[in-house]
Design an enzyme around this catalytic site. Structure first.
Site, PDB file in Angstrom:
ATOM      1  N   TYR A   1       0.844  -1.208   0.000  1.00 46.64           N
ATOM      2  CA  TYR A   1       0.000   0.000   0.000  1.00 46.64           C
ATOM      3  C   TYR A   1       0.876   1.254   0.000  1.00 46.64           C
ATOM      4  CZ  TYR A   1      -3.681   3.281   1.354  1.00 46.64           C
ATOM      5  OH  TYR A   1      -4.554   4.340   1.387  1.00 46.64           O
TER       6      TYR A   1
ATOM      7  N   LYS B   1       1.276   4.196  -2.897  1.00 49.72           N
ATOM      8  CA  LYS B   1       0.923   5.602  -2.671  1.00 49.72           C
ATOM      9  C   LYS B   1       2.131   6.527  -2.880  1.00 49.72           C
ATOM     10  CE  LYS B   1      -3.395   4.979  -1.946  1.00 49.72           C
ATOM     11  NZ  LYS B   1      -4.389   5.483  -2.899  1.00 49.72           N
TER      12      LYS B   1
END
Ligand code: NAD
Length: 270
Positions: free
Chosen positions: A158, A162
């Site tokens: 994740y 990002k």
């Protein structure tokens, strides 16, 4: 000449992940500011449910998987056919893994997160920017995260997705400025949405710990993020491009060793 403060009348805004959380809150706000919304989500029912919450007419809903190029190309083609152009693209479709030790993760987990969060945003940017270039410009807004700024243990895929979304935003801003396409991102902190509520219900996010670590002593609301996106979409932000705007209540700037918020936590204040 710039339009009235925050006014988005006549603009067409395609929002991915519009069936829930930040995407839905942003769709609601942009419609209030006058935009026509193209609500896109993996789940058609969710995308369509968002339409019922919008003021004004002329909105539309479609389902698409942003991680699949064919699906992205199809939805952009249909949207352009029906609406004529896309002035604003907001890439809010995203998935988050619960926390898990990196040494125990398998490749398929990494791949799916990267496919949706990073490749999905890239494919949408590319497909929509072609039409924006031809129509004289537009605004693209990506959803990064505090996870793309600071190192959160056990959230490898994740966070990597990002961090890459933030960097992609800067590159595209630099490359597409001559086309009058502005590209910015917001980096939200912990925000109350179905995504974080699910992680809390599963015991993977500790709300009290988050609030103590937050200088404001609270989590943000979807409206906080929607307001930032609405500003960046507006003409008032005409000279702002290539920015990753934190919307995190000072979470990422806090560096002292003790708890950031020593007061009574929001949900205990009564
Ligand atoms: P959410 O789960 O409430 O909504 C995400 C939406 O994206 C869902 O409706 C889902 O169906 C859709 N989606 C998932 N995969 C998709 C795909 N392949 N194609 C199309 N749609 C897809 O999540 P949210 O909290 O609203 O998060 C929105 C974005 O903001 C995400 O990118 C997330 O990483 C980011 N973000 C959220 C927070 C937070 O605290 N909620 C913080 C930082 C960043």
């Amino acid at each position: 000449m710039a339009s009235e403060l925050g006014d988005l009348s006549g603009r067409v805004a395609l929002i991915t992940g519009a069936g829930s959380g930040l995407g839905r809150a942003t769709a609601i706000l942009l419609a209030q500011r006058g935009a026509r919304i193209i609500s896109v989500d993996l789940m058609f029912d969710s995308a369509a449910a968002t339409l019922k919450l919008l003021v004004g007419d002329g909105h539309g809903a479609w389902c698409a998987d942003v991680a699949r190029q064919k699906s992205v190309d199809e939805v952009v083609e249909v949207a352009l056919e029906k609406f004529g152009r896309i002035d604003v693209l907001i890439n809010s479709a995203g998935i988050a893994e619960g926390m898990g030790a990196t040494l125990d993760r398998d490749l398929s987990h990494w791949q799916r997160i990267i496919d949706v969060n990073l490749t999905g945003s890239f494919l949408m940017c590319q497909a929509v920017a072609r039409s924006m270039r031809d129509s004289g410009g537009g605004v693209i807004l990506n959803l990064s995260s505090i996870a793309g700024v600071i190192g959160l243990p056990r959230r490898t895929a994740y966070s990597a997705s990002k961090g890459a979304v933030s960097m992609m935003t800067k590159v595209l801003a630099a490359e597409w400025a001559p086309y009058r396409i502005r590209v910015n991102a917001v980096a939200p902190g912990y925000i109350h949405t179905p995504l974080t509520e699910k992680l809390m219900d599963e015991g993977r996010l500790d709300m009290d710990a988050i609030m103590r670590r937050s200088p404001t002593g609270e989590m943000g609301t979807a409206g906080d993020v929607a307001e930032a996106l609405a500003f960046l979409a507006s003409d008032q932000a005409r000279f702002i491009t290539g920015v990753v705007l934190p919307v995190d209540g000072a979470y990422t700037v806090y560096g002292a060793p003790e708890d950031a918020y020593p007061g009574v936590l929001g949900h205990d204040r009564g």
